[in-house]
Design a protein around this motif. Structure first.
Motif, PDB file in Angstrom:
ATOM      1  N   GLY A  81      -4.432  12.658   0.893  1.00  0.00           N
ATOM      2  CA  GLY A  81      -5.685  12.014   1.265  1.00  0.00           C
ATOM      3  C   GLY A  81      -5.988  10.770   0.469  1.00  0.00           C
ATOM      4  O   GLY A  81      -7.117  10.286   0.466  1.00  0.00           O
ATOM      5  N   GLY A  82      -4.984  10.205  -0.210  1.00  0.00           N
ATOM      6  CA  GLY A  82      -5.223   9.061  -1.065  1.00  0.00           C
ATOM      7  C   GLY A  82      -4.335   7.866  -0.791  1.00  0.00           C
ATOM      8  O   GLY A  82      -3.318   7.961  -0.105  1.00  0.00           O
ATOM      9  N   PHE A  83      -4.755   6.724  -1.361  1.00  0.00           N
ATOM     10  CA  PHE A  83      -3.962   5.508  -1.285  1.00  0.00           C
ATOM     11  C   PHE A  83      -4.173   4.689  -2.549  1.00  0.00           C
ATOM     12  O   PHE A  83      -5.146   4.859  -3.275  1.00  0.00           O
ATOM     13  CB  PHE A  83      -4.361   4.660  -0.067  1.00  0.00           C
ATOM     14  N   TYR A 123       0.860  -1.186   0.000  1.00  0.00           N
ATOM     15  CA  TYR A 123       0.000   0.000   0.000  1.00  0.00           C
ATOM     16  C   TYR A 123       0.893   1.231   0.000  1.00  0.00           C
ATOM     17  O   TYR A 123       1.871   1.304   0.749  1.00  0.00           O
ATOM     18  CB  TYR A 123      -0.843   0.070   1.273  1.00  0.00           C
ATOM     19  N   PHE A 124       0.542   2.202  -0.806  1.00  0.00           N
ATOM     20  CA  PHE A 124       1.178   3.516  -0.797  1.00  0.00           C
ATOM     21  C   PHE A 124       0.099   4.498  -0.386  1.00  0.00           C
ATOM     22  O   PHE A 124      -0.996   4.492  -0.958  1.00  0.00           O
ATOM     23  CB  PHE A 124       1.711   3.875  -2.184  1.00  0.00           C
ATOM     24  N   PHE A 125       0.383   5.338   0.594  1.00  0.00           N
ATOM     25  CA  PHE A 125      -0.640   6.270   1.051  1.00  0.00           C
ATOM     26  C   PHE A 125      -0.023   7.583   1.498  1.00  0.00           C
ATOM     27  O   PHE A 125       1.161   7.665   1.800  1.00  0.00           O
ATOM     28  CB  PHE A 125      -1.499   5.660   2.169  1.00  0.00           C
ATOM     29  N   ARG A 126      -0.873   8.603   1.507  1.00  0.00           N
ATOM     30  CA  ARG A 126      -0.445   9.946   1.895  1.00  0.00           C
ATOM     31  C   ARG A 126      -1.569  10.603   2.677  1.00  0.00           C
ATOM     32  O   ARG A 126      -2.722  10.622   2.238  1.00  0.00           O
ATOM     33  CB  ARG A 126      -0.119  10.766   0.658  1.00  0.00           C
ATOM     34  N   ARG A 129       4.337   5.078   3.529  1.00  0.00           N
ATOM     35  CA  ARG A 129       3.795   6.430   3.691  1.00  0.00           C
ATOM     36  C   ARG A 129       4.614   7.397   2.843  1.00  0.00           C
ATOM     37  O   ARG A 129       5.835   7.413   2.887  1.00  0.00           O
ATOM     38  CB  ARG A 129       3.860   6.868   5.147  1.00  0.00           C
ATOM     39  N   SER A 130       3.902   8.212   2.078  1.00  0.00           N
ATOM     40  CA  SER A 130       4.513   9.283   1.309  1.00  0.00           C
ATOM     41  C   SER A 130       4.119  10.591   1.986  1.00  0.00           C
ATOM     42  O   SER A 130       2.959  10.777   2.360  1.00  0.00           O
ATOM     43  CB  SER A 130       3.966   9.248  -0.133  1.00  0.00           C
ATOM     44  N   SER A 131       5.070  11.477   2.170  1.00  0.00           N
ATOM     45  CA  SER A 131       4.753  12.779   2.761  1.00  0.00           C
ATOM     46  C   SER A 131       5.604  13.854   2.090  1.00  0.00           C
ATOM     47  O   SER A 131       6.671  13.573   1.570  1.00  0.00           O
ATOM     48  CB  SER A 131       4.973  12.767   4.274  1.00  0.00           C
ATOM     49  N   ILE A 132       5.091  15.052   2.108  1.00  0.00           N
ATOM     50  CA  ILE A 132       5.779  16.190   1.497  1.00  0.00           C
ATOM     51  C   ILE A 132       6.208  17.154   2.597  1.00  0.00           C
ATOM     52  O   ILE A 132       5.408  17.543   3.441  1.00  0.00           O
ATOM     53  CB  ILE A 132       4.868  16.939   0.496  1.00  0.00           C
ATOM     54  N   GLY A 133       7.471  17.499   2.590  1.00  0.00           N
ATOM     55  CA  GLY A 133       8.006  18.484   3.523  1.00  0.00           C
ATOM     56  C   GLY A 133       8.513  19.683   2.758  1.00  0.00           C
ATOM     57  O   GLY A 133       8.435  19.743   1.531  1.00  0.00           O
ATOM     58  N   PHE A 134       9.043  20.627   3.466  1.00  0.00           N
ATOM     59  CA  PHE A 134       9.533  21.846   2.833  1.00  0.00           C
ATOM     60  C   PHE A 134      10.859  21.592   2.134  1.00  0.00           C
ATOM     61  O   PHE A 134      11.704  20.852   2.618  1.00  0.00           O
ATOM     62  CB  PHE A 134       9.698  22.963   3.869  1.00  0.00           C
ATOM     63  N   GLY A 135      11.019  22.207   0.963  1.00  0.00           N
ATOM     64  CA  GLY A 135      12.251  22.100   0.200  1.00  0.00           C
ATOM     65  C   GLY A 135      12.735  23.481  -0.182  1.00  0.00           C
ATOM     66  O   GLY A 135      12.128  24.489   0.189  1.00  0.00           O
ATOM     67  N   VAL A 136      13.807  23.532  -0.935  1.00  0.00           N
ATOM     68  CA  VAL A 136      14.367  24.807  -1.357  1.00  0.00           C
ATOM     69  C   VAL A 136      13.529  25.399  -2.495  1.00  0.00           C
ATOM     70  O   VAL A 136      13.112  26.544  -2.439  1.00  0.00           O
ATOM     71  CB  VAL A 136      15.843  24.638  -1.799  1.00  0.00           C
ATOM     72  N   VAL A 137      13.276  24.609  -3.522  1.00  0.00           N
ATOM     73  CA  VAL A 137      12.516  25.076  -4.676  1.00  0.00           C
ATOM     74  C   VAL A 137      11.084  24.554  -4.630  1.00  0.00           C
ATOM     75  O   VAL A 137      10.139  25.280  -4.873  1.00  0.00           O
ATOM     76  CB  VAL A 137      13.194  24.623  -5.996  1.00  0.00           C
ATOM     77  N   SER A 188      -8.920   8.003   0.392  1.00  0.00           N
ATOM     78  CA  SER A 188      -9.631   7.665  -0.845  1.00  0.00           C
ATOM     79  C   SER A 188      -8.728   6.917  -1.811  1.00  0.00           C
ATOM     80  O   SER A 188      -7.555   7.238  -1.968  1.00  0.00           O
ATOM     81  CB  SER A 188     -10.128   8.933  -1.536  1.00  0.00           C
ATOM     82  N   TYR A 189      -9.310   5.956  -2.494  1.00  0.00           N
ATOM     83  CA  TYR A 189      -8.592   5.174  -3.498  1.00  0.00           C
ATOM     84  C   TYR A 189      -8.283   6.067  -4.693  1.00  0.00           C
ATOM     85  O   TYR A 189      -9.169   6.734  -5.221  1.00  0.00           O
ATOM     86  CB  TYR A 189      -9.448   3.984  -3.912  1.00  0.00           C
ATOM     87  N   THR A 190      -7.022   6.077  -5.131  1.00  0.00           N
ATOM     88  CA  THR A 190      -6.602   7.026  -6.160  1.00  0.00           C
ATOM     89  C   THR A 190      -6.204   6.396  -7.485  1.00  0.00           C
ATOM     90  O   THR A 190      -5.650   7.077  -8.337  1.00  0.00           O
ATOM     91  CB  THR A 190      -5.417   7.883  -5.659  1.00  0.00           C
ATOM     92  N   GLY A 191      -6.440   5.140  -7.651  1.00  0.00           N
ATOM     93  CA  GLY A 191      -6.026   4.584  -8.936  1.00  0.00           C
ATOM     94  C   GLY A 191      -6.484   3.177  -9.140  1.00  0.00           C
ATOM     95  O   GLY A 191      -7.271   2.639  -8.383  1.00  0.00           O
ATOM     96  N   THR A 192      -5.958   2.616 -10.187  1.00  0.00           N
ATOM     97  CA  THR A 192      -6.221   1.212 -10.474  1.00  0.00           C
ATOM     98  C   THR A 192      -4.967   0.449 -10.112  1.00  0.00           C
ATOM     99  O   THR A 192      -3.879   1.008 -10.046  1.00  0.00           O
ATOM    100  CB  THR A 192      -6.555   1.010 -11.962  1.00  0.00           C
ATOM    101  N   VAL A 193      -5.117  -0.804  -9.921  1.00  0.00           N
ATOM    102  CA  VAL A 193      -3.948  -1.628  -9.618  1.00  0.00           C
ATOM    103  C   VAL A 193      -3.091  -1.643 -10.873  1.00  0.00           C
ATOM    104  O   VAL A 193      -3.556  -2.007 -11.955  1.00  0.00           O
ATOM    105  CB  VAL A 193      -4.359  -3.052  -9.217  1.00  0.00           C
TER     106      VAL A 193
END
Length: 149
Positions: A74-76, A45-48, A111-119, A141-146
Motif C-alpha cells: 500500500g505504499g510508494f 517511482y517504486f510502489f506496491r 511495481r514491487s509485488s510479493i508472490g509465493f516462495g518456498v521459504v 501512501s508515501y513511505t519515505g523520504t527521498v
C-alpha cells in the motif's frame, strides 16, 4: 476456552500484518507539492499494491546497489536520478533485478509485488505503464523520504 485463544491469535496476527502496511500521506494529496525535476534528471517511482499476501515481507529496494527505500504494501516512494542506465533490485529468498534506462525528464514506474516462495515470499520488480501506475498511485501512501544521491 480454545476458541477464545484462537480468536486472540487471529487478531494478533492480523494486527501484526496491518502494522506493516503503509501509512502516511496519499499520493494525490502530495502530488502538487512534489519538487520539480532538475535538468538532466528523471524520476523513478517504486510502489506496491495493498495486499495481505506477503504483507509481512518488506524487502529493501536498491538502485544500482544503494538502498533507496522499502517495499511496503500500500505504499510508494520516489527518487530523482541523473539520466542513465539503472538496475533496481530486491531480495527475499532470491534476488530479483530489473534493468532500465532513464531519460532526462522521464518518469519510470516500478511495481514491487510479493508472490509465493518456498521459504518466504518472492519479490518481483516490473516496469508499469504510466496510465496503470498513476491510477494506482493515488490510493497509495508515501513511505519515505527521498533518498540521497
Amino acid at each position: 476456552m480454545k476458541r477464545t485463544f484462537l480468536k486472540l491469535c487471529v487478531l494478533a496476527a492480523a494486527s501484526a500484518v496491518l502494522a506493516g502496511c503503509a501509512t502516511g500521506m496519499k499520493h494525490e494529496e502530495m502530488a502538487a507539492s512534489m519538487p520539480k525535476l532538475k535538468a538532466g534528471e528523471g524520476r523513478v517511482y517504486f510502489f506496491r499494491s495493498s495486499s495481505m499476501v506477503g504483507a509481512a515481507i518488506q524487502p529493501d529496494i536498491r538502485l544500482n546497489g544503494h538502498v533507496v527505500g522499502t517495499s511496503k504494501p500500500g505504499g510508494f516512494f520516489y527518487v530523482d536520478r541523473p539520466a542513465g542506465n539503472y538496475v533496481a533490485s530486491a531480495s527475499t529468498e532470491t534476488e530479483k533485478t530489473l534493468s532500465f534506462t532513464l531519460q532526462p525528464g522521464e518518469t519510470k514506474y516500478v511495481r514491487s509485488s510479493i508472490g509465493f516462495g518456498v521459504v518466504a515470499g518472492r519479490n518481483t520488480l516490473e516496469l508499469e505503464t504510466h496510465e496503470k501506475a498513476v491510477n494506482e498511485l493515488n490510493s497509495l501512501s508515501y513511505t519515505g523520504t527521498v533518498a540521497g544521491k
